[in-house]
Design a protein around this motif. Structure first.
Motif, PDB file in Angstrom:
ATOM      1  N   PRO A  98       0.852  -1.281   0.068  1.00  0.00           N
ATOM      2  CA  PRO A  98       0.030  -0.162  -0.016  1.00  0.00           C
ATOM      3  C   PRO A  98       0.793   1.211   0.000  1.00  0.00           C
ATOM      4  O   PRO A  98       2.054   1.249   0.461  1.00  0.00           O
ATOM      5  N   LEU A  99       0.400   2.414  -0.190  1.00  0.00           N
ATOM      6  CA  LEU A  99       1.053   3.572  -0.493  1.00  0.00           C
ATOM      7  C   LEU A  99       1.208   3.897   1.097  1.00  0.00           C
ATOM      8  O   LEU A  99       0.270   3.673   2.322  1.00  0.00           O
ATOM      9  N   GLY A 100       2.312   4.674   1.225  1.00  0.00           N
ATOM     10  CA  GLY A 100       2.763   4.952   2.757  1.00  0.00           C
ATOM     11  C   GLY A 100       2.575   6.507   2.862  1.00  0.00           C
ATOM     12  O   GLY A 100       2.570   7.126   1.799  1.00  0.00           O
ATOM     13  N   THR A 101       2.675   6.829   4.064  1.00  0.00           N
ATOM     14  CA  THR A 101       2.770   8.380   4.580  1.00  0.00           C
ATOM     15  C   THR A 101       3.833   9.072   3.705  1.00  0.00           C
ATOM     16  O   THR A 101       4.842   8.673   3.744  1.00  0.00           O
ATOM     17  N   GLY A 102       3.498  10.130   3.055  1.00  0.00           N
ATOM     18  CA  GLY A 102       4.270  10.763   2.286  1.00  0.00           C
ATOM     19  C   GLY A 102       4.459  10.378   0.792  1.00  0.00           C
ATOM     20  O   GLY A 102       4.539  11.156  -0.168  1.00  0.00           O
ATOM     21  N   ASP A 103       3.626   9.569   0.361  1.00  0.00           N
ATOM     22  CA  ASP A 103       3.630   8.891  -0.954  1.00  0.00           C
ATOM     23  C   ASP A 103       2.603   9.939  -1.647  1.00  0.00           C
ATOM     24  O   ASP A 103       1.471   9.886  -1.061  1.00  0.00           O
ATOM     25  N   PRO A 104       2.740  10.070  -2.914  1.00  0.00           N
ATOM     26  CA  PRO A 104       1.799  11.078  -3.571  1.00  0.00           C
ATOM     27  C   PRO A 104       0.578  10.086  -4.010  1.00  0.00           C
ATOM     28  O   PRO A 104       0.836   8.962  -3.835  1.00  0.00           O
ATOM     29  N   VAL A 105      -0.443  10.546  -4.331  1.00  0.00           N
ATOM     30  CA  VAL A 105      -1.625   9.883  -4.634  1.00  0.00           C
ATOM     31  C   VAL A 105      -2.099   9.934  -6.301  1.00  0.00           C
ATOM     32  O   VAL A 105      -2.534   9.145  -6.689  1.00  0.00           O
TER      33      VAL A 105
ATOM     34  N   LYS B  87       7.933   5.122 -12.326  1.00  0.00           N
ATOM     35  CA  LYS B  87       9.210   5.211 -11.402  1.00  0.00           C
ATOM     36  C   LYS B  87       9.812   6.616 -11.222  1.00  0.00           C
ATOM     37  O   LYS B  87       9.453   7.424 -12.202  1.00  0.00           O
ATOM     38  N   VAL B  88       9.813   6.829 -10.015  1.00  0.00           N
ATOM     39  CA  VAL B  88       9.853   7.946  -9.307  1.00  0.00           C
ATOM     40  C   VAL B  88      11.299   8.364  -8.560  1.00  0.00           C
ATOM     41  O   VAL B  88      11.686   7.116  -7.677  1.00  0.00           O
ATOM     42  N   PRO B  89      12.291   9.033  -8.940  1.00  0.00           N
ATOM     43  CA  PRO B  89      13.542   9.356  -8.116  1.00  0.00           C
ATOM     44  C   PRO B  89      13.454   9.617  -6.704  1.00  0.00           C
ATOM     45  O   PRO B  89      12.365  10.272  -6.387  1.00  0.00           O
ATOM     46  N   ARG B  90      14.197   9.246  -5.974  1.00  0.00           N
ATOM     47  CA  ARG B  90      14.134   9.688  -4.487  1.00  0.00           C
ATOM     48  C   ARG B  90      14.313  11.339  -4.465  1.00  0.00           C
ATOM     49  O   ARG B  90      15.062  11.766  -5.271  1.00  0.00           O
ATOM     50  N   PRO B  91      13.633  11.762  -3.537  1.00  0.00           N
ATOM     51  CA  PRO B  91      13.518  13.453  -3.479  1.00  0.00           C
ATOM     52  C   PRO B  91      15.003  14.066  -3.562  1.00  0.00           C
ATOM     53  O   PRO B  91      15.118  15.049  -3.986  1.00  0.00           O
ATOM     54  N   GLU B  92      16.035  13.287  -2.830  1.00  0.00           N
ATOM     55  CA  GLU B  92      17.262  13.831  -2.509  1.00  0.00           C
ATOM     56  C   GLU B  92      18.179  13.746  -3.696  1.00  0.00           C
ATOM     57  O   GLU B  92      19.014  14.474  -4.293  1.00  0.00           O
ATOM     58  N   LEU B  93      17.658  13.028  -4.926  1.00  0.00           N
ATOM     59  CA  LEU B  93      18.102  12.572  -6.160  1.00  0.00           C
ATOM     60  C   LEU B  93      17.666  13.467  -7.367  1.00  0.00           C
ATOM     61  O   LEU B  93      17.920  13.424  -8.548  1.00  0.00           O
TER      62      LEU B  93
ATOM     63  N   ARG C 203      -3.407   7.866 -11.200  1.00  0.00           N
ATOM     64  CA  ARG C 203      -3.738   7.700  -9.637  1.00  0.00           C
ATOM     65  C   ARG C 203      -2.995   6.421  -9.338  1.00  0.00           C
ATOM     66  O   ARG C 203      -3.038   5.234  -9.912  1.00  0.00           O
ATOM     67  N   LEU C 204      -2.270   6.789  -8.136  1.00  0.00           N
ATOM     68  CA  LEU C 204      -1.255   5.779  -7.832  1.00  0.00           C
ATOM     69  C   LEU C 204      -2.036   4.796  -6.619  1.00  0.00           C
ATOM     70  O   LEU C 204      -2.835   5.187  -6.206  1.00  0.00           O
ATOM     71  N   LEU C 205      -1.861   3.474  -7.089  1.00  0.00           N
ATOM     72  CA  LEU C 205      -2.604   2.362  -6.232  1.00  0.00           C
ATOM     73  C   LEU C 205      -1.867   1.768  -5.164  1.00  0.00           C
ATOM     74  O   LEU C 205      -2.327   0.992  -4.322  1.00  0.00           O
ATOM     75  N   GLY C 206      -0.408   1.896  -5.593  1.00  0.00           N
ATOM     76  CA  GLY C 206       0.386   1.151  -4.383  1.00  0.00           C
ATOM     77  C   GLY C 206       1.809   1.128  -4.875  1.00  0.00           C
ATOM     78  O   GLY C 206       2.089   1.782  -5.905  1.00  0.00           O
ATOM     79  N   VAL C 207       2.703   0.599  -4.243  1.00  0.00           N
ATOM     80  CA  VAL C 207       4.016   0.448  -4.320  1.00  0.00           C
ATOM     81  C   VAL C 207       4.502  -0.853  -4.805  1.00  0.00           C
ATOM     82  O   VAL C 207       4.307  -1.839  -4.178  1.00  0.00           O
ATOM     83  N   LEU C 208       5.355  -0.962  -6.014  1.00  0.00           N
ATOM     84  CA  LEU C 208       5.906  -2.034  -6.457  1.00  0.00           C
ATOM     85  C   LEU C 208       7.323  -2.504  -5.963  1.00  0.00           C
ATOM     86  O   LEU C 208       7.212  -3.536  -5.669  1.00  0.00           O
ATOM     87  N   GLY C 209       7.986  -1.534  -5.726  1.00  0.00           N
ATOM     88  CA  GLY C 209       9.175  -1.660  -5.160  1.00  0.00           C
ATOM     89  C   GLY C 209      10.036  -0.314  -4.569  1.00  0.00           C
ATOM     90  O   GLY C 209       9.660   0.641  -5.312  1.00  0.00           O
ATOM     91  N   GLU C 210      11.180  -0.400  -4.163  1.00  0.00           N
ATOM     92  CA  GLU C 210      11.702   0.693  -3.860  1.00  0.00           C
ATOM     93  C   GLU C 210      13.390   0.340  -3.770  1.00  0.00           C
ATOM     94  O   GLU C 210      13.868  -0.949  -3.254  1.00  0.00           O
ATOM     95  N   GLY C 211      14.242   1.148  -4.022  1.00  0.00           N
ATOM     96  CA  GLY C 211      15.694   1.001  -4.073  1.00  0.00           C
ATOM     97  C   GLY C 211      16.385   2.172  -3.718  1.00  0.00           C
ATOM     98  O   GLY C 211      15.764   3.372  -3.617  1.00  0.00           O
TER      99      GLY C 211
END
Length: 90
Positions: free
Chosen positions: A3-10, A43-49, A16-24
């Motif tokens: 599921p989407l977490g706190t801070g994830d965009p909708v 696919k979305v880059p990490r905020p600091e990148l 419309r985002l439904l969930g998270v496939l993965g994170e690296g």
């Protein structure tokens, strides 16, 4: 899919985002759905990148390479966005 977490965009772009496939180390991949019901990996880059110009160029290169691969069982890459510029399927 998680599921989407706190801070994830909708919503990102037309999806419309439904969930998270993965994170690296470079970012997160979400499951998105457009208004026509088409599912896509987003696919979305990490905020600091996100403002790293070299990362943006690499992202576009990878998207273009992925767009060139076609075949049964291969996910299509309809577009990529880096720093607001779209890279459409050619």
């Amino acid at each position: 899919m998680n599921p989407l977490g706190t801070g994830d965009p909708v919503r990102l772009g037309p999806y419309r985002l439904l969930g998270v496939l993965g994170e690296g180390g470079m970012g997160k991949v979400y499951v998105g759905q457009d208004t026509a019901g088409t599912l896509a990996a987003v696919k979305v880059p990490r905020p600091e990148l996100a403002h790293d110009a070299e990362l943006a160029r690499r992202f576009v290169r990878e998207a273009r390479a992925a767009q060139a691969v076609r075949g049964k069982g291969v996910a299509a890459v309809p577009e990529a966005r880096a720093e607001g510029a779209a890279v459409d399927r050619q």
